[in-house]
Each structure stands twice: as C-alpha cells, then as structure tokens.
Design an enzyme around this catalytic site. Structure first.
Site: not given
Ligand code: GLN
Length: 615
Positions: A77, A80, A201, A253, A271
């Site tokens: 992530s 992103k 992705y 998050y 992660v």
C-alpha cells in the site's frame, strides 16, 4: 597519503547523532515481537519476522541506514500515495478528484464500502487506489504498469523491479480486491477492463523496495517532489502537497486520526511491513519489519515513528518561526560605507545624506512573514532614496515571500525609492521568480557584490547633490591626503622623483606576492585593490595613493587593477627613502598621514564586523 592521527580516526569513526538515534531504535525495538506477519497473501507469510531495517533521508540528500535497510520487500500500500500523485499529474487533478474522494473512511484498508456518491472515500484505501490505477489504465492501457513502475523508480532514484512470486500469489487470492474492482465498474468510476486494472494493481503492490528506497521516496514527498538524492523533480508540487494531505488524513487507515494526533507526521503503511513517513521540509523515513498490528501497520515501524516524533519534537503542527531572524544587518552608509575611498568633497555630501542609502542584509528563507517583517521595518524609519537588499545569504524564497517582495517593490517604486539587490545568483530559481514578478518595475537594479551596490548608490547620492565625479580630470600631488602638510618645495622635490605611468582599463598594475618597491599616486581614472581570492578591498579614484603599504611591508599583499584608463605617479621606494632622509619633517608628516588613513580604514572594517554581530 599521510596516516590519520588517532584522534582524527576516532573522529571519522564517530557517528552523527541521528545515526546513533536510529541505532538505539533498532536495538530497543528489536525486543518487540508482537503482531503477525500478513498471510492473507500467502507469499507474504513467508517473510522472516526478524528483519528490521530503518533508514532516514535528509533533504540535502544524505541517507542514514541501520539494520536490514537493504533487504527487499514488497511496497504494497505504500505505492498508493505515489500512484495517486502520478494520476493527478498524468490525467489532471479535475479528473482524479472527480472520481475519488479525500475524506477519511475510518474503515480498514480493504473495506468494500463506497461513499454516498458511490466513489471511493480516498486514494489511500484499496478502493481509492484501485480507482487511481484504473484511471491510469483507462488512459494508458498496456503502458500503465510501466508508467507506474518508472514513476516509483524515479521517487526511489533507482530502477525498481517486481517480486513475481508475491504478484502471482496476490493475483490468485485477491478476490476481495476484484470485488472492489467490479463495484467501481458498476459505479462508473473505472471503465470495463477490471481484470486488466487489477493486474496492474497487483503488480504495483509487488514492486520491491528497501527501507532505504522508502526513505528516499518519502524525502521526495517531503521536498515538494524533488528527489533530494538525484535532484530530479519527479512530480509537480501540486500533486505532492495533495498526496501528503490524504496521507495525513487517511494514510494509516482506521488508525489515521490517532496517528496524526499523536505522531503528527504524514505517513503510509503497507502490509509487506513497510512504513513511510514524510515530514515536509525536513525528512523522509522508511522502516521495514514484517509483523503487523490489527490495523495492518508494522508494529516496530510505528514505534520508530513515535520515538522519532517525540524525541525530536517533530509533530508537524508543533512549530513556530521568528521572522525577525531573517534580518541579520540593517544600517546606512553612515555606519558602513562602500570600500571606495572618497575625496573630501564627496565625503561631505555622503555624510550629509547618509540616511538616504539603507542596507538590509537578509538570511535564510524569504517567507511571507520574513518579507512582511522587513517591509514594516522599512516603513518605521525616515524614507531612504535607495534601499539595498543583500541576498547573498538568502537560500530560498517561498512563493508567498516572492509575491510579497514584488508587492513591496511596487510600493517603493510608487514612493520613488530605488531598490538595489545584491547577491542574487543569476541562474537561481529565486532570481527567476523575482525577475518575472518585478519585470515591469524600473526602480529595481542589481549588482552581484554588496560593496558594488553600495558604491553605486553612493555615486547616485553624490551626483544628486552636485558633486559630479570627473574621472578624467587630473589631480596634483598637493591634493593627495597622504601628502597633506608638505611644503611646496617638498612636493616639487617629490614630483621630480616621479615617473608618470599610463594604464589601460582592466590592466593589472600590481600583483600580490611581488616585491613592494614603489608607491603610486593616482592622477586620473580609478583602480581597485583585491585580494588574490577576489575580495575587493577598496576602489580608489584620482587623488588617492595605492601601493603605499610598501612603506610598511616588503611584498604586495593584494592585486591592483585599473577600473578604467588611469594615470599614476610612480615613486620607487629607494628614491623615496632618499627623499625622507633629505626631508625628515615631511617624512614624519607622511607617516602620520598614513597612520590616519589606516585608522580610518580600520574604523570602517570594524563597523562592518560590528553590524553583523549586533543587529
Ligand atoms: N496489495 C495489498 C492489498 O491490496 C495492499 C494492502 C496494504 O498494503 N495495506 O490487499
């Protein structure tokens, strides 16, 4: 090479304090073994939970590293923010902002919920990230992944590759993300090829990085998009600041609020065990340790960020700045004139108008507050005709600062005040911005050297008050301050020892290091005295002596150049010694005059030192 002394070796082996701090974090937090390695992507479950690497990159391009900072792991992530920034620049902010929100969701990263408009909450959760990738895919098709990989590589400053095992592992098990993809498709956030978008992705999440790479990537975010190691402007400042905004509100998050409250540094986790933290205008941090807490954030990584923030008090909202530090000196030519040696008449004019040339020496960043402070300082005293802003020590200008400078210059122009800049490096960004914004103004001049700027302003004052400077006029020995008090007969005798020398403009008259074997009395034109390293010590015009230090020292300590066509009386030292024997009274007079001239110079030099230490 000479061997280093034991002391010097100890010094070169000593560690900078920030590196020691990272070392301490590494040893202290290695003891922390809670959390779980992510295994919903089976290949990630194989990571060695013992790995622990930390790296910190500064904005001057230095990278500190401790522990397993070169062990590759997948970015997940942490891709992103970079892909969001890329989408903003590649597709235009309107398009991206129209498709993806910027509100925190308060949900875990893999939440399938969309907002009330059926758009992803923000680009930091999977739905928003898949939408970003989808938008890039819609526009670039098969090229999309390569564009993303290249952008990530430019952020890292090296070519990044993909971990194929992690990629296929996620591709086989990533149904939840596929579900998100189809949800986005039914809501027209992305167009048809969900399989293709998800493939990009999954690949983007499987790009291999190290803690070091992450630190450099974070530092690029902290540096308005300029990679501090390679110097490359990777993406626009707009894209970077908006990316940092969503990292601030949603990067961690459902832990984001707590994170920004306690740690106060925009961050993003993955992660794979990585955490990226970017403190604007300060540093980038990358850490790697695979065990995650219940939010999916690396346990040790969080500890490192907490320690960094609290130990150095780095919370981004806990800042202050004293604009007054931007001014290091503020004076007029009465306190510190140029190094030009002036004739008595010019000196009188300048003394009567000393407040009309004001010099303000600035340092650091010209920010909104700094420029505002300077403009109020100017307004508070009698208005000068000339204001010299010395920018030698100015390292940067914010856009707000430059805007305010331009407005202040306009105001000064309306009041007929001439602005003189010194120390602006020609090719610098600051110069270009300032030039652009002040192009219309006729009252702005610039000189590279502060002394030249002061001298120019002084000349203008001399002209304005009637003391025209005629460089071609020839002066007599009797006008020389060094010869004040000599009788006519003594002067005639001295004149008989002179040879008249003529110099072309630019000619080197004396050279540092040569024997000092003559004195010179400048009859016409102007010369300047410089140290071999280029520091200009004085500008002399007709009626002044140069090379007179030969009376005190045996070798020349400075160079002398003609500034324009010049003539001088040269008196060889050995003849001058005979003259002194013949005229002991005149000799004493000359030495007294010399002492007076040196004392005057010392006063000016001391004032210059004083100004910098007392403002
Ligand atoms: N590839 C991962 C996923 O989409 C990334 C999630 C993360 O790092 N939080 O599930």
């Amino acid at each position: 090479m000479k061997p280093l002394s034991p002391l010097a070796t100890a010094w070169t082996r000593s560690k900078p304090p920030l590196l020691r701090f990272l070392d301490n974090c590494l040893s202290e937090f290695s003891a922390e073994t809670s959390g779980h390695v992510a295994d919903y992507i089976p290949e990630l479950g194989k990571a060695d939970p013992a790995y622990f690497g930390i790296s910190l990159a500064t904005l001057d391009g230095h990278v500190y590293e401790v522990g397993d900072s070169r062990v590759p792991f997948t970015i997940q992530s942490m891709s992103k923010p970079f892909v969001f920034a890329l989408a903003l620049d590649l597709l235009g902010a309107g398009k991206v902002e129209g498709a993806i929100g910027v509100e925190p969701s308060g949900d875990p990263f893999n939440s399938i919920r969309l907002n009330s408009e059926n758009h992803p909450f923000n680009p930091m959760v999977n739905a928003g990230a898949i939408a970003c990738t989808g938008l890039i895919y819609d526009s670039k098709g098969a090229e999309a992944f390569e564009q993303i990989r290249l952008a990530l590589s430019r952020f890292a400053g090296r070519d990044l590759s993909v971990d194929d095992a992690v990629y296929s592992s996620e591709s086989q098990t990533g149904d939840r993300n596929r579900a998100i993809g189809y949800l986005l498709k039914t809501n027209a956030v992305i167009s048809d090829n969900v399989v293709g978008v998800l493939d990009v992705y999954f690949r983007q999440c499987a790009v291999l990085v190290t803690a070091r790479d992450i630190a450099v990537m974070a530092a690029t975010l902290a540096n308005r998009g300029i990679n501090p190691v390679t110097g490359e402007q990777v993406l626009s400042a707009y894209a970077i600041s908006r990316t940092l905004s969503v990292m601030t509100s949603s990067g961690m998050y459902d832990y984001a609020g707590e994170w920004i409250y306690r740690i106060g540094i925009p961050a993003k986790s993955g992660v794979g065990g990585g955490i990226l933290a970017a403190l604007p205008a300060r540093l980038g941090l990358g850490s790697y340790s695979p065990k995650l807490d219940k939010h999916g954030n690396s346990v040790r990584g969080i500890k490192v960020c907490e320690a960094l923030s609290s130990h150095y008090d780095l919370h981004m909202l806990n800042r202050s700045d004293d604009a007054r530090n931007a001014v290091i000196a503020d004076y007029d030519i009465g306190k510190s004139p140029s190094r030009r040696v002036r004739r008595p008449q010019e000196r009188e004019i300048l003394a009567a108008h000393e407040q009309e040339v004001r010099i303000i020496e600035l340092v650091g960043t010209l920010s909104l507050s700094a420029v505002d402070y300077v403009s109020r300082r100017l307004a508070g005293r009698p208005r000068p005709q000339f204001v010299i802003f010395d920018l030698h020590r100015v390292t940067s200008t914010t856009r707000a600062g430059a805007r305010l400078v331009a407005e202040a210059f306009e105001e000064l122009a309306a009041l007929n005040v001439t602005v003189v800049l010194s120390g602006v490096r020609r090719a610098s960004k600051e110069w270009n911005t300032l030039r652009e914004w002040t192009a219309e103004l006729k009252n702005v001049r610039d000189f590279y050297l502060l002394d030249t700027a002061i001298e120019w302003a002084e000349d203008q004052i001399v002209y304005r008050y009637g003391g025209s400077i005629d460089f071609h006029e020839t002066t007599e020995l009797a006008e020389q301050p060094l010869l004040t008090g000599l009788s006519e007969e003594e002067l005639t005798d001295l004149a008989s020892l002179c040879t008249i020398r003529t110099y072309q403009s630019g000619a080197k008259i004396l050279t540092a290091g040569d024997p000092a074997d003559a004195l010179y009395f400048l009859r016409s034109g102007a010369v300047h005295v410089t140290l071999p390293d280029g520091v200009r010590l004085a500008t002399l015009t007709a009626g002044m002596a140069f090379g007179e230090m030969a009376l005190l020292e045996q070798t020349r300590s400075a160079d002398v150049f003609a500034d324009m066509a010049a003539t001088a009386c040269e008196v060889p030292l050995k003849d001058f010694e005979r003259f002194r024997k013949r005229h002991p009274r005149a000799s004493e007079c000359i030495m007294r005059n010399l002492a007076q001239l040196l004392a005057d110079r010392l006063i000016v030099a001391n004032a210059k030192v004083d100004i910098l230490t007392s403002t």
